[in-house]
Design an enzyme around this catalytic site. Sequence first.
Site, short mmCIF file in Angstrom:
data_model
loop_
_atom_site.label_atom_id
_atom_site.label_comp_id
_atom_site.label_asym_id
_atom_site.label_seq_id
_atom_site.Cartn_x
_atom_site.Cartn_y
_atom_site.Cartn_z
N ASP A 1 0.82 -1.21 0.00
CA ASP A 1 0.00 0.00 0.00
C ASP A 1 0.85 1.26 0.00
O ASP A 1 1.96 1.26 0.53
CB ASP A 1 -0.85 0.04 1.28
CG ASP A 1 -1.88 -1.05 1.31
OD1 ASP A 1 -2.94 -0.85 0.72
OD2 ASP A 1 -1.62 -2.11 1.91
N GLU B 1 5.31 -14.97 0.21
CA GLU B 1 4.54 -16.22 0.36
C GLU B 1 5.12 -17.20 -0.65
O GLU B 1 4.74 -17.19 -1.82
CB GLU B 1 3.06 -15.95 0.07
CG GLU B 1 2.47 -14.88 0.98
CD GLU B 1 1.18 -14.28 0.41
OE1 GLU B 1 0.72 -14.69 -0.67
OE2 GLU B 1 0.64 -13.38 1.07
N LYS C 1 -1.71 -3.30 10.36
CA LYS C 1 -1.14 -4.40 11.15
C LYS C 1 0.30 -4.76 10.79
O LYS C 1 1.03 -5.28 11.60
CB LYS C 1 -1.99 -5.65 10.96
CG LYS C 1 -3.45 -5.45 11.30
CD LYS C 1 -4.21 -6.76 11.23
CE LYS C 1 -4.52 -7.21 9.82
NZ LYS C 1 -5.49 -6.36 9.10
N1 LIG Z 1 3.23 -10.33 -0.08
C1 LIG Z 1 3.05 -9.25 0.68
C2 LIG Z 1 1.97 -8.38 0.43
C3 LIG Z 1 1.81 -7.27 1.28
N2 LIG Z 1 2.70 -7.07 2.29
C4 LIG Z 1 2.56 -5.89 3.18
C5 LIG Z 1 2.45 -4.60 2.40
C6 LIG Z 1 1.01 -4.22 2.48
O1 LIG Z 1 0.86 -2.81 2.45
C7 LIG Z 1 0.61 -4.83 3.81
C8 LIG Z 1 -0.87 -5.11 3.91
O2 LIG Z 1 -1.25 -5.89 2.82
P1 LIG Z 1 -2.80 -6.13 2.51
O3 LIG Z 1 -3.52 -4.82 2.55
O4 LIG Z 1 -2.89 -6.98 1.29
O5 LIG Z 1 -3.17 -7.03 3.77
P2 LIG Z 1 -4.41 -7.00 4.75
O6 LIG Z 1 -5.62 -6.39 4.09
O7 LIG Z 1 -4.57 -8.36 5.31
O8 LIG Z 1 -3.83 -6.06 5.89
P3 LIG Z 1 -4.42 -4.66 6.44
O9 LIG Z 1 -5.73 -5.00 7.08
O10 LIG Z 1 -3.36 -4.17 7.39
O11 LIG Z 1 -4.57 -3.77 5.20
O12 LIG Z 1 1.37 -6.02 3.91
C9 LIG Z 1 3.75 -7.94 2.51
O13 LIG Z 1 4.54 -7.75 3.43
N3 LIG Z 1 3.89 -9.02 1.71
#
Ligand SMILES: Nc1ccn([C@H]2C[C@H](O)[C@@H](COP(=O)(O)OP(=O)(O)OP(=O)(O)O)O2)c(=O)n1
Length: 195
Positions: free
Chosen positions: A123, A133, A173
Amino acid sequence: MILSDADILRRLEEGDLVVEPLDDPDIQIQPASIDLRLGREFLEFQRTNIPCIHPNSEQEVDEYVDSTHVEEGEEFILHPGDFVLGTTHERVEIPPDLIAHVEGRSSLGRLAIVVHATAGLCDPGFEGKITLELSNLGTAPVALTPGMRISQLTFTELKSPADRPYGKERGSKYQDQKGPQASKIQGDREFGGDQ
Ligand SMILES: Nc1ccn([C@H]2C[C@H](O)[C@@H](COP(=O)(O)OP(=O)(O)OP(=O)(O)O)O2)c(=O)n1
């Protein structure tokens, strides 16, 4: 608009986009991306007696995950069908007007290694190391060496900077993660009202 090598270098020089350490920009900066290297920490998912993992249970997620540190000169063998979390060696800071995408490298894709099973978006405002992953979709084990170029990051300019970038202020988070980070979905904010 996707940033080219010249755009990436300019933004790095201006200092609002950060990717560090960038030990050899000539090798790491590609025509429209930056190659990121594999870090030494991994989270493996062990076989468990828990009947299933409830994503909302921090305890079950913690119990399921085992951390491994690979010493200098050692390899991490990713077996067919395995899924582990790795990390980039580099720490990034994404400014409010950019979004970054984690992509695989073709050379590893040709060995059936996938670096983001589902999520590949960083983001605007995100700061920290990127959790990879990692999975092996092939039939042969593949040796991964920390320090190898494992993934690439592309950058897309937003039409306007994000009003509320990713960050601690909005309770994000994964801000400032320093290594592979297991799911923190338990920290999701609740919706207001009836669902
Ligand atoms: N393969 C990845 C993808 C993302 N991120 C990090 C960068 C993103 O800005 C952050 C949050 O990603 P998402 O918004 O996809 O995840 P969530 O929606 O689960 O988290 P949040 O609720 O904090 O937005 O995680 C990461 O470390 N590894």
